[in-house]
Write a protein that holds these residues in place. Structure first.
Motif, mmCIF file in Angstrom:
data_model
loop_
_atom_site.group_PDB
_atom_site.id
_atom_site.type_symbol
_atom_site.label_atom_id
_atom_site.label_comp_id
_atom_site.label_asym_id
_atom_site.label_seq_id
_atom_site.Cartn_x
_atom_site.Cartn_y
_atom_site.Cartn_z
ATOM 1 N N HIS A 127 83.163 -13.937 25.984
ATOM 2 C CA HIS A 127 84.427 -13.915 26.810
ATOM 3 C C HIS A 127 85.353 -14.541 25.579
ATOM 4 O O HIS A 127 84.917 -15.404 25.104
ATOM 5 N N ALA A 130 86.484 -18.846 28.594
ATOM 6 C CA ALA A 130 85.766 -19.025 29.769
ATOM 7 C C ALA A 130 85.798 -20.539 30.275
ATOM 8 O O ALA A 130 85.952 -21.389 29.673
ATOM 9 N N ALA A 164 91.450 -20.267 36.019
ATOM 10 C CA ALA A 164 91.346 -18.690 36.413
ATOM 11 C C ALA A 164 92.797 -18.112 36.435
ATOM 12 O O ALA A 164 92.513 -17.034 35.539
ATOM 13 N N ALA A 169 87.541 -16.614 32.039
ATOM 14 C CA ALA A 169 86.699 -15.977 32.925
ATOM 15 C C ALA A 169 85.738 -17.164 33.368
ATOM 16 O O ALA A 169 85.134 -18.062 32.820
#
Length: 206
Positions: A127, A130, A164, A169
């Motif tokens: 990602h 994250a 978030a 992620a």
């Protein structure tokens, strides 16, 4: 997926932290928790560099002294700008080379197992950005970013939702993972003890 070469920033108040923990030597307990966290990070396979951000001179000396004990990643200490948790992390991140995989981790994870951190860093490598929520699911213990991706910390109460909303992620880390068990209260410290505390913290509590 492998995750080599991560730089991990750890903000630490040191002896002035953990005001909600009741202990005859709270300052030494706070220092022990921080040093156990740093030691666990240094033993993770995917960590190439550790940057500790602190205004505690004694803690900084102990971190530098421990850095010479056996094969460990590069460890540096950056002065805390004294603006709170997120400015401290930001100060550490500015010291990271742009080509590095970067992460920021809370300094109050006395039960942290290096393998749990390695697992998270492997997952984070998939990602751009994250995060790992804390055991309660509302806070955050770790944020991570690939080279070139912005990494703006939003730690504090309700930080999981903020990360978030910012597009981080959420990594699929079990709630029982030692990476999710930060410690601010006596109940949380007891929960961490059930996962196996680091040697400094354990010695003080024994």
């Amino acid at each position: 997926m492998s995750a080599p070469g991560w730089t991990v920033v750890i903000p630490v108040k040191g002896s002035s932290g953990k005001s909600r923990l009741s202990h005859p030597d709270r300052a030494e307990l706070a220092t022990a928790i921080a040093l156990d966290t740093i030691d666990a990070v240094c033993r993770a396979e995917h960590v190439a560099e550790v940057i500790v951000v602190t205004a505690d001179g004694e803690l900084a000396l102990r971190v530098v002294s421990d850095a010479g004990a056996g094969p460990r990643p590069l460890v540096r200490v950056v002065p805390d700008p004294d603006g709170g948790l997120n400015p401290a992390i930001a100060a550490g991140l500015t010291a990271v080379e742009p080509a590095r995989h970067r992460a920021a981790l809370l300094g109050d994870l006395p039960a942290l197992h290096p393998a749990d951190l390695d697992t998270a860093l492997e997952l984070a490598a998939a990602h751009d950005r994250a995060y790992v929520p804390d055991a309660e699911g509302t806070g955050t213990t770790l944020i991570a970013a690939l080279p070139g991706a912005p990494l703006e910390p939003a730690f504090g109460g309700g930080s999981a939702a903020r990360h978030a909303d910012a597009g981080f992620a959420a990594l699929d880390i079990p709630a029982t993972s030692s990476l999710r068990r930060d410690v601010d209260t006596a109940d949380q410290l007891r929960a961490a003890a059930g996962l196996g505390l680091g040697p400094r913290t354990s010695a003080l509590l024994d």
